[in-house]
Every structure is written in structure tokens, then in C-alpha cells.
Design a protein around this motif. Structure first.
Motif, mmCIF file in Angstrom:
data_model
loop_
_atom_site.group_PDB
_atom_site.id
_atom_site.type_symbol
_atom_site.label_atom_id
_atom_site.label_comp_id
_atom_site.label_asym_id
_atom_site.label_seq_id
_atom_site.Cartn_x
_atom_site.Cartn_y
_atom_site.Cartn_z
ATOM 1 N N ASN A 156 -4.567 -3.635 -0.139
ATOM 2 C CA ASN A 156 -2.983 -2.897 -0.136
ATOM 3 C C ASN A 156 -2.626 -1.246 -0.175
ATOM 4 O O ASN A 156 -1.811 -0.512 0.521
ATOM 5 N N GLU A 157 -3.530 -1.022 -1.825
ATOM 6 C CA GLU A 157 -3.469 0.663 -1.594
ATOM 7 C C GLU A 157 -4.291 1.059 -2.230
ATOM 8 O O GLU A 157 -5.178 -0.037 -2.776
ATOM 9 N N LYS A 181 -1.279 4.734 -3.772
ATOM 10 C CA LYS A 181 -1.696 4.712 -5.468
ATOM 11 C C LYS A 181 -0.568 6.046 -6.338
ATOM 12 O O LYS A 181 -0.019 5.810 -7.110
ATOM 13 N N SER A 182 -1.171 6.903 -5.819
ATOM 14 C CA SER A 182 -1.440 8.518 -6.183
ATOM 15 C C SER A 182 -2.866 9.116 -5.723
ATOM 16 O O SER A 182 -3.291 8.418 -4.554
ATOM 17 N N ASP A 215 -7.456 -1.957 5.577
ATOM 18 C CA ASP A 215 -6.473 -3.377 5.806
ATOM 19 C C ASP A 215 -8.600 -3.699 6.018
ATOM 20 O O ASP A 215 -7.937 -4.877 5.430
ATOM 21 N N ARG A 272 1.442 6.554 6.333
ATOM 22 C CA ARG A 272 1.113 5.537 5.852
ATOM 23 C C ARG A 272 1.326 5.792 3.978
ATOM 24 O O ARG A 272 0.331 5.153 3.545
ATOM 25 N N PRO A 273 3.048 5.915 3.747
ATOM 26 C CA PRO A 273 2.602 5.873 2.364
ATOM 27 C C PRO A 273 2.652 4.524 1.647
ATOM 28 O O PRO A 273 2.192 5.142 -0.174
ATOM 29 N N GLU A 274 3.043 3.857 1.296
ATOM 30 C CA GLU A 274 2.656 2.389 1.342
ATOM 31 C C GLU A 274 0.595 2.552 1.213
ATOM 32 O O GLU A 274 0.654 1.624 -0.785
ATOM 33 N N LYS A 275 0.355 2.969 1.492
ATOM 34 C CA LYS A 275 -1.359 2.681 1.213
ATOM 35 C C LYS A 275 -1.864 3.765 -0.544
ATOM 36 O O LYS A 275 -2.825 3.193 -0.634
ATOM 37 N N TYR A 321 -0.683 10.146 3.843
ATOM 38 C CA TYR A 321 1.163 9.605 3.724
ATOM 39 C C TYR A 321 1.815 9.718 4.679
ATOM 40 O O TYR A 321 2.891 9.118 4.633
ATOM 41 N N ASN A 344 6.348 10.588 -3.578
ATOM 42 C CA ASN A 344 6.955 10.332 -4.339
ATOM 43 C C ASN A 344 5.793 8.883 -5.456
ATOM 44 O O ASN A 344 6.171 8.472 -5.673
ATOM 45 N N VAL A 345 4.850 9.928 -5.173
ATOM 46 C CA VAL A 345 3.799 9.046 -5.891
ATOM 47 C C VAL A 345 2.750 9.557 -7.209
ATOM 48 O O VAL A 345 3.391 11.179 -6.637
#
Length: 259
Positions: A85-86, A111-112, A80, A106-109, A103, A197-198
Motif C-alpha cells: 500500500n505504501e 510513506k517518506s 500494487d 499517487r502521493p498515498e503510495k 508523489y 506532506n510526508v
């Protein structure tokens, strides 16, 4: 070496290269220098390599929390602060547990994910076995005994070249070691893995005695659409023992469209 104030801790980290951000999270007892042999990935990515709290240059007092959740929150806060963002997240051993915790919170952070030589759950029978093993190892522990013992336990091929590569990766103090051991034995990410789901790559090593391969096989089965890669003739530190193969697999996963 850079430093950021996150959650009351001065978190030291290295930042190399350019491109999509890739966070490398070290294992129990390690420091950021444990990723030295992955620095070549900076040719393709913006590498962010922290010393977790209680390890390496990131010292913390006895009053400060040393938990998997605290490690994860520190990395999220660092991302942050850097305005990211990721990021791709590569976690090794305990670092893989931290990646799973990121995950979870903060799963939105993410990308893989690349989860290397790690665990997702410690059943009671395994916890008892690991406690017994670690009790012997940590009895009257000195920094020299830890460095030597950890190096031996983590290698499959204990030739002198491998020993000299691995010895410098360990933290120069033991502040976070025992709290870290306790934390690793309490994890349970079974439900978290099912929800991932990444794009996810699970890396296993054939001769890993610390986190045996059956753990990674189970992880692979739990994570939807994940990929599993096994490095043969390598112990726990396959990232060093089989550097070229490890780096090639990571790079292919991140650049082939899988991630």
C-alpha cells in the motif's frame, strides 16, 4: 533477480531483506546495480530495486514510452502487484525526479521521501547550459565512452578505487539515455514540492557538478518541514564516494522517527 510485467514492459528488479518496503530508484544511465553499496540497508528494510524501463535488464522497444511519468507509473504498478500500500522512496538523480512524479500522481503510495542529488526544476538558462554540455558528451557516443565519461563527471575524488567502484554501475546499453536526458530537462515540480506532506530528506553533495548543491537547498526550502543533509568532499555519486556516511544518514532518517 525478479521480473514483473508492468504497463507492457518486463520490469526487472531485485528484492532483498525484510521490514518496511524501501524502493531505491537509480539515476540516468544507471542500472539497479548502482545501489550495490546500499544493500546493507536490507538488514532493516525490504529493499525493492528496479531497473527502470530502457536501462539495465528492462529493455523496451522504440515504440514504448520513456518518460519520467512512465518510470513513475511502472514503480506504482510494481508496488500494487506486490500488494504494498505504501513504501519509503529513495530516488537518486533522475530517480529523485521519478520519486517526485510518484508523489505527484499517487502521493498515498509514499510513506517518506529521500531525494538525493536531484533536481526539481530546470530553468531556461540551465537547460541551455546542460544541452550544450550534453551535446558534447553524447556526440558519437559509444557505451565505453559513456561509462568512462560518466564515471569521471560524477566523481570528486577520481582515485582508482573510486573509479573501479563506479564503472560497473552504468547500464550495459544506451536505449534509455537520450530520451532520459530530454525528459530530465523538462521537469517542473515547484508546485508539487510545496504540497508535500510526508517526511522528506534532501541529500546534497558539496562537489556535485551534475546537480549542484544550490538545487537541493532550494528544494529544501520549498518542501514543508523537510530536512537537508550535505555530504562534504563528494561529487554526484556521494552514495558511492561516501558510502558509509550516505547509508548512515538514510538509516537515521528512516529509523529515528523522522520518517
Amino acid at each position: 533477480m525478479l521480473c514483473a510485467s508492468v504497463n507492457g514492459v518486463n520490469l526487472y528488479y531485485d528484492r532483498l531483506g525484510s521490514g518496511d518496503p524501501l524502493v531505491l530508484i537509480h539515476g540516468l544511465g544507471e542500472r539497479k546495480e548502482g545501489w550495490k553499496f546500499q544493500h546493507e540497508l536490507a538488514d532493516h528494510f525490504d529493499l525493492i530495486i528496479p531497473d527502470l524501463r530502457g536501462f539495465g535488464k528492462t529493455r523496451c522497444s522504440e515504440r514504448q514510452e520513456i518518460t519520467i511519468n512512465a518510470f513513475a507509473r511502472d514503480i506504482v504498478e510494481l508496488l500494487d502487484q506486490l500488494g504494498l500500500n505504501e513504501a519509503h522512496i529513495l530516488g537518486f538523480s533522475m530517480g529523485g525526479m521519478v520519486a517526485q512524479e510518484i508523489y505527484k500522481i499517487r502521493p498515498e503510495k509514499i510513506k517518506s521521501l529521500i531525494l538525493a542529488n536531484t533536481l526539481f526544476y530546470v530553468p531556461k538558462w540551465l537547460k541551455k547550459l546542460l544541452l550544450r554540455t550534453n551535446k558534447k558528451f553524447t556526440s558519437d557516443l559509444t557505451i565505453e565512452k559513456f561509462h568512462t565519461g560518466a564515471t569521471s563527471r560524477c566523481l570528486h575524488d577520481k582515485n582508482e578505487e573510486n573509479v573501479q567502484k563506479v564503472m560497473p554501475i552504468w547500464s550495459e546499453h544506451l536505449d534509455g539515455l537520450l530520451p532520459g536526458v530530454s525528459e530530465c530537462l523538462e521537469i517542473d515540480y515547484r508546485q508539487t514540492l510545496k504540497k508535500m506532506n510526508v517526511p522528506t530528506l534532501v541529500i546534497s553533495c558539496q562537489n556535485d557538478r551534475i546537480c549542484p548543491p544550490f538545487n537541493q537547498k532550494r528544494m529544501h526550502k520549498l518542501i514543508p518541514n523537510s530536512k537537508l543533509y550535505t555530504i562534504k568532499k563528494a561529487g554526484h555519486v556521494g552514495k558511492i564516494e561516501r558510502t558509509d556516511e550516505f547509508n548512515r544518514v538514510v538509516l537515521h532518517f528512516l529509523t529515528s522517527g523522522s520518517a
